[in-house]
Design a protein around this motif. Structure first.
Motif, short mmCIF file in Angstrom:
data_model
loop_
_atom_site.label_atom_id
_atom_site.label_comp_id
_atom_site.label_asym_id
_atom_site.label_seq_id
_atom_site.Cartn_x
_atom_site.Cartn_y
_atom_site.Cartn_z
N ARG A 1 49.85 46.10 39.41
CA ARG A 1 48.93 44.99 39.12
C ARG A 1 48.25 44.53 40.40
O ARG A 1 48.91 44.23 41.40
CB ARG A 1 49.67 43.83 38.47
CG ARG A 1 48.72 42.72 37.97
CD ARG A 1 49.47 41.73 37.11
NE ARG A 1 50.42 40.95 37.86
CZ ARG A 1 51.58 40.50 37.36
NH1 ARG A 1 51.92 40.81 36.11
NH2 ARG A 1 52.39 39.78 38.10
N CYS A 2 46.93 44.48 40.33
CA CYS A 2 46.13 43.96 41.44
C CYS A 2 45.76 42.51 41.10
O CYS A 2 45.23 42.23 40.03
CB CYS A 2 44.88 44.82 41.61
SG CYS A 2 43.63 44.11 42.70
N GLU A 3 46.03 41.60 42.04
CA GLU A 3 45.70 40.18 41.85
C GLU A 3 44.78 39.73 42.97
O GLU A 3 45.12 39.85 44.14
CB GLU A 3 46.97 39.33 41.84
CG GLU A 3 47.94 39.68 40.71
CD GLU A 3 49.19 38.85 40.75
OE1 GLU A 3 49.32 37.99 41.66
OE2 GLU A 3 50.06 39.04 39.88
N ILE A 4 43.59 39.24 42.60
CA ILE A 4 42.61 38.76 43.57
C ILE A 4 42.33 37.29 43.29
O ILE A 4 41.89 36.92 42.20
CB ILE A 4 41.30 39.56 43.48
CG1 ILE A 4 41.56 41.04 43.74
CG2 ILE A 4 40.28 39.02 44.48
CD1 ILE A 4 40.31 41.90 43.63
N HIS B 1 33.02 26.37 44.56
CA HIS B 1 33.13 26.06 43.13
C HIS B 1 34.58 26.00 42.64
O HIS B 1 34.84 25.82 41.46
CB HIS B 1 32.36 27.10 42.31
CG HIS B 1 30.91 27.20 42.67
ND1 HIS B 1 30.01 26.18 42.42
CD2 HIS B 1 30.22 28.20 43.31
CE1 HIS B 1 28.81 26.56 42.85
NE2 HIS B 1 28.91 27.76 43.39
N GLY B 2 35.53 26.17 43.56
CA GLY B 2 36.92 26.11 43.18
C GLY B 2 37.64 27.44 43.44
O GLY B 2 37.14 28.31 44.15
N GLN B 3 38.80 27.58 42.85
CA GLN B 3 39.62 28.78 43.05
C GLN B 3 39.69 29.57 41.74
O GLN B 3 39.89 29.00 40.66
CB GLN B 3 41.03 28.41 43.51
CG GLN B 3 41.88 29.60 43.93
CD GLN B 3 43.08 29.17 44.75
OE1 GLN B 3 43.14 28.06 45.26
NE2 GLN B 3 44.05 30.06 44.89
N HIS B 4 39.54 30.87 41.84
CA HIS B 4 39.55 31.74 40.66
C HIS B 4 40.53 32.88 40.89
O HIS B 4 40.72 33.35 42.01
CB HIS B 4 38.15 32.29 40.40
CG HIS B 4 37.09 31.24 40.28
ND1 HIS B 4 36.83 30.56 39.12
CD2 HIS B 4 36.22 30.74 41.22
CE1 HIS B 4 35.84 29.70 39.31
NE2 HIS B 4 35.45 29.78 40.58
N LEU B 5 41.13 33.36 39.80
CA LEU B 5 42.10 34.46 39.86
C LEU B 5 41.66 35.57 38.92
O LEU B 5 41.34 35.33 37.76
CB LEU B 5 43.50 33.97 39.48
CG LEU B 5 44.60 35.04 39.46
CD1 LEU B 5 44.84 35.59 40.86
CD2 LEU B 5 45.90 34.47 38.88
N ARG B 6 41.64 36.79 39.43
CA ARG B 6 41.35 37.96 38.62
C ARG B 6 42.51 38.95 38.75
O ARG B 6 43.08 39.11 39.82
CB ARG B 6 40.04 38.63 39.07
CG ARG B 6 38.81 37.76 38.93
CD ARG B 6 38.43 37.56 37.46
NE ARG B 6 37.17 36.84 37.34
CZ ARG B 6 37.07 35.53 37.27
NH1 ARG B 6 38.18 34.79 37.32
NH2 ARG B 6 35.89 34.95 37.15
N GLU B 7 42.84 39.60 37.64
CA GLU B 7 43.94 40.57 37.63
C GLU B 7 43.48 41.88 37.00
O GLU B 7 42.62 41.88 36.11
CB GLU B 7 45.15 40.04 36.85
CG GLU B 7 45.81 38.83 37.46
CD GLU B 7 47.03 38.40 36.67
OE1 GLU B 7 47.29 39.01 35.60
OE2 GLU B 7 47.73 37.47 37.09
N ALA B 8 44.07 42.98 37.45
CA ALA B 8 43.82 44.29 36.86
C ALA B 8 45.13 45.07 36.86
O ALA B 8 45.87 45.07 37.84
CB ALA B 8 42.76 45.06 37.64
N THR B 9 45.42 45.70 35.72
CA THR B 9 46.66 46.48 35.58
C THR B 9 46.32 47.97 35.52
O THR B 9 45.42 48.38 34.79
CB THR B 9 47.43 46.07 34.31
OG1 THR B 9 47.72 44.66 34.38
CG2 THR B 9 48.72 46.85 34.17
N ILE B 10 47.04 48.75 36.30
CA ILE B 10 46.79 50.19 36.40
C ILE B 10 48.09 50.95 36.18
O ILE B 10 49.13 50.61 36.75
CB ILE B 10 46.21 50.56 37.78
CG1 ILE B 10 44.90 49.81 38.02
CG2 ILE B 10 46.00 52.07 37.90
CD1 ILE B 10 44.37 49.98 39.43
N MET B 11 48.04 51.97 35.32
CA MET B 11 49.18 52.86 35.09
C MET B 11 49.07 54.08 36.00
O MET B 11 48.04 54.75 36.01
CB MET B 11 49.24 53.30 33.63
CG MET B 11 49.72 52.24 32.66
SD MET B 11 51.47 51.83 32.89
CE MET B 11 52.23 53.43 32.58
#
Length: 230
Positions: free
Chosen positions: A66-69, A75-85
């Motif tokens: 899992r990649c977490e950015i 404008h504030g704080q934002h979180l994006r995630e991506a899951t890779i097999m």
């Protein structure tokens, strides 16, 4: 493939001016382990933009990542995630085969075949006298009626519910997962014979005679007074 480099990419649409914090984690049954955390790697990896390279991958590197950015801007704080097999491809090794050397007709006999290094997991094919054994195709067909065994290609078992003399032969198993060459275990012979009823009867009679003779001996010794305490 095993021993090569795996590339895991993690793209985002944040602007270059945005302050980014990137973390890479491996999701496991016993919890989460960090691969890239606080600007440092904890394993055989290197950064590529926001993605990572894992060097000299092994079968153990297979799994979910899992990649977490997290981005901080005006404008504030934002979180994006991506899951890779990630699946590391590994050719099978020589399987371990268990074949009984002898069996009695009418009994249940199971042959086993297994190897644990292949990724993805191997499927198994049994051979008798060099010819590939067929699977049952149904419950009412002629082919199914002539087959006295059940072959499980996933587990590698070959099961005879009622083994017959016709099942005597030389058996071996082949493991394959589509990666590299398939692997075979050594040939082993299974001999199926009828139950030796006459031999069993003879053995029972012999044991009965021995017990009778022992009884007569004890009786004779008692008559002679050998067991009388002085």
């Amino acid at each position: 493939s095993c021993g090569r480099k795996a590339i895991l990419s993690c793209k985002h649409k944040f602007s270059k001016e945005t302050s980014l914090r990137i973390e890479w984690k491996k999701i496991q049954s016993r919890g989460v382990s960090f691969v890239y955390y606080n600007g440092e790697f904890t394993d055989r990896a290197e950064m590529l933009n926001t993605g990572i390279h894992i060097r000299n991958v092994t079968r153990k590197d297979s799994g979910t990542y899992r990649c977490e950015i997290s981005a901080k801007s005006e404008h504030g704080q934002h979180l994006r995630e991506a899951t890779i097999m990630l699946t590391v491809l590994v050719a099978p090794t020589i399987p371990k085969c268990e074949v009984p050397s002898s069996a009695m007709t009418g009994t249940v006999v199971e042959l086993s075949c297994k190897e644990t290094e292949g990724s993805p997991p191997s499927e198994y094919q049994w051979y008798k006298n060099g010819v590939a054994l067929l699977e049952k195709t149904g419950t009412g067909g002629a082919r199914a009626a002539n087959i006295t065994y059940t072959m499980n290609k996933k587990s590698g078992t070959l099961l005879f519910n009622t083994v017959t003399k016709n099942d005597t032969g030389e058996y071996f198993c082949e493991a394959a997962n589509g990666i590299g060459l398939s692997q075979k275990c050594s040939v082993k012979r299974m001999q199926v014979d009828d139950l030796n009823v006459s031999g069993i009867i003879a053995a029972v009679v012999f044991v009965a005679l021995v017990m009778a003779l022992c009884g007569l001996g004890v009786f004779y010794a008692q008559k002679k007074g050998y067991f009388t305490s002085k």
